[in-house]
Design a protein around this motif. Sequence first.
Motif, PDB file in Angstrom:
ATOM      1  N   LEU A   1     113.224  10.486  59.069  1.00  0.00           N
ATOM      2  CA  LEU A   1     112.256  11.573  59.159  1.00  0.00           C
ATOM      3  C   LEU A   1     110.915  10.926  59.482  1.00  0.00           C
ATOM      4  O   LEU A   1     110.592   9.856  58.951  1.00  0.00           O
ATOM      5  N   ALA A   2     110.113  11.568  60.316  1.00  0.00           N
ATOM      6  CA  ALA A   2     108.826  11.001  60.696  1.00  0.00           C
ATOM      7  C   ALA A   2     107.777  12.094  60.796  1.00  0.00           C
ATOM      8  O   ALA A   2     108.096  13.282  60.846  1.00  0.00           O
ATOM      9  N   GLY A   3     106.511  11.672  60.838  1.00  0.00           N
ATOM     10  CA  GLY A   3     105.426  12.636  60.951  1.00  0.00           C
ATOM     11  C   GLY A   3     105.186  13.430  59.687  1.00  0.00           C
ATOM     12  O   GLY A   3     104.668  14.543  59.737  1.00  0.00           O
ATOM     13  N   GLY A   4     105.556  12.886  58.517  1.00  0.00           N
ATOM     14  CA  GLY A   4     105.349  13.597  57.268  1.00  0.00           C
ATOM     15  C   GLY A   4     106.336  14.714  57.011  1.00  0.00           C
ATOM     16  O   GLY A   4     106.136  15.528  56.108  1.00  0.00           O
ATOM     17  N   THR A   5     107.437  14.756  57.770  1.00  0.00           N
ATOM     18  CA  THR A   5     108.388  15.861  57.683  1.00  0.00           C
ATOM     19  C   THR A   5     109.012  15.996  56.297  1.00  0.00           C
ATOM     20  O   THR A   5     109.289  17.112  55.843  1.00  0.00           O
ATOM     21  N   PHE A   6     109.232  14.889  55.606  1.00  0.00           N
ATOM     22  CA  PHE A   6     109.874  14.957  54.286  1.00  0.00           C
ATOM     23  C   PHE A   6     109.087  15.843  53.324  1.00  0.00           C
ATOM     24  O   PHE A   6     109.674  16.542  52.493  1.00  0.00           O
ATOM     25  N   ALA A   7     107.762  15.846  53.441  1.00  0.00           N
ATOM     26  CA  ALA A   7     106.917  16.638  52.538  1.00  0.00           C
ATOM     27  C   ALA A   7     107.022  18.131  52.794  1.00  0.00           C
ATOM     28  O   ALA A   7     106.514  18.929  51.996  1.00  0.00           O
ATOM     29  N   GLU A   8     107.668  18.528  53.872  1.00  0.00           N
ATOM     30  CA  GLU A   8     107.867  19.952  54.123  1.00  0.00           C
ATOM     31  C   GLU A   8     108.874  20.563  53.160  1.00  0.00           C
ATOM     32  O   GLU A   8     108.887  21.780  52.956  1.00  0.00           O
ATOM     33  N   LEU A   9     109.741  19.742  52.588  1.00  0.00           N
ATOM     34  CA  LEU A   9     110.709  20.264  51.629  1.00  0.00           C
ATOM     35  C   LEU A   9     109.951  20.784  50.405  1.00  0.00           C
ATOM     36  O   LEU A   9     109.033  20.123  49.913  1.00  0.00           O
ATOM     37  N   PRO A  10     110.341  21.945  49.871  1.00  0.00           N
ATOM     38  CA  PRO A  10     109.459  22.678  48.958  1.00  0.00           C
ATOM     39  C   PRO A  10     109.336  22.129  47.548  1.00  0.00           C
ATOM     40  O   PRO A  10     108.354  22.430  46.859  1.00  0.00           O
ATOM     41  N   ASP A  11     110.308  21.352  47.066  1.00  0.00           N
ATOM     42  CA  ASP A  11     110.245  20.900  45.682  1.00  0.00           C
ATOM     43  C   ASP A  11     111.058  19.617  45.526  1.00  0.00           C
ATOM     44  O   ASP A  11     111.713  19.143  46.459  1.00  0.00           O
TER      45      ASP A  11
END
Length: 248
Positions: A110-120
Amino acid sequence: MHADVPEYRPGYATEFADDYDRWFAKPGITGATVEALAALAGAGPVLELGVGTGRLALPLRELGIEVHGVDGSESMVRRLHAKPGGAGTPVTIGDFADVPVSGTFSLVYLAGGTFAELPDQAAQMRCVANAAARLAPGGLFVLDAHVPEALATAAGPEIVAEGPGHLVLCHRTLDPSTQRYRSHYVIHEDGRTRHLRVEFRYAGHGELDLMAFRAGLRLKERWGGWTGAPFTRDSGYHVSVYERAEGA
């Protein structure tokens, strides 16, 4: 520090899929990311979670690496498939926390901060565990993320994109009690100004290491950026490379 990449929610993606590359595909960051991922890919195939418009997947394919993707936005994926070479990129539409694909991969990223899109935390732990389950022996799981302390001390709005007739600014607000931050995007273009709010759930690198350990992964390397610079006390974000532990 690199700009956030807004999450792939249907409403956002429908409105901004055509502008995504223009605003967020920074050539320098993209080039360094592709180079690093290619070096980690091994024999492939590789899997990108949150593949979006193919900012990374298509250059990797041009290097001869077999790339599969997962994304929740049909609009983003249509944009990917419309690009030269994009039609042949296999993409599964779905929640990337579930990693809804079969087979094994030498690299899941995952790149571009995508992991932080997961809600919890539960969704993030599920993502790491499911990614680990799709790794071939010796495979790698790689993600980048903001350092929470750096987010907390960042001052003022950040220019995401600017050019003739348009300006995109980002300002972040943090809630440490929930480990969440909100990115406010102010978009001025063609004499019109829009305001977009996107929510993220951040995790420190220690918490990420624990998630990885529970999934049978161990930290192999941690960099201060996709160029491979050292991760130090002054780093604003990190790239963490985890490998599948023996016997996992």
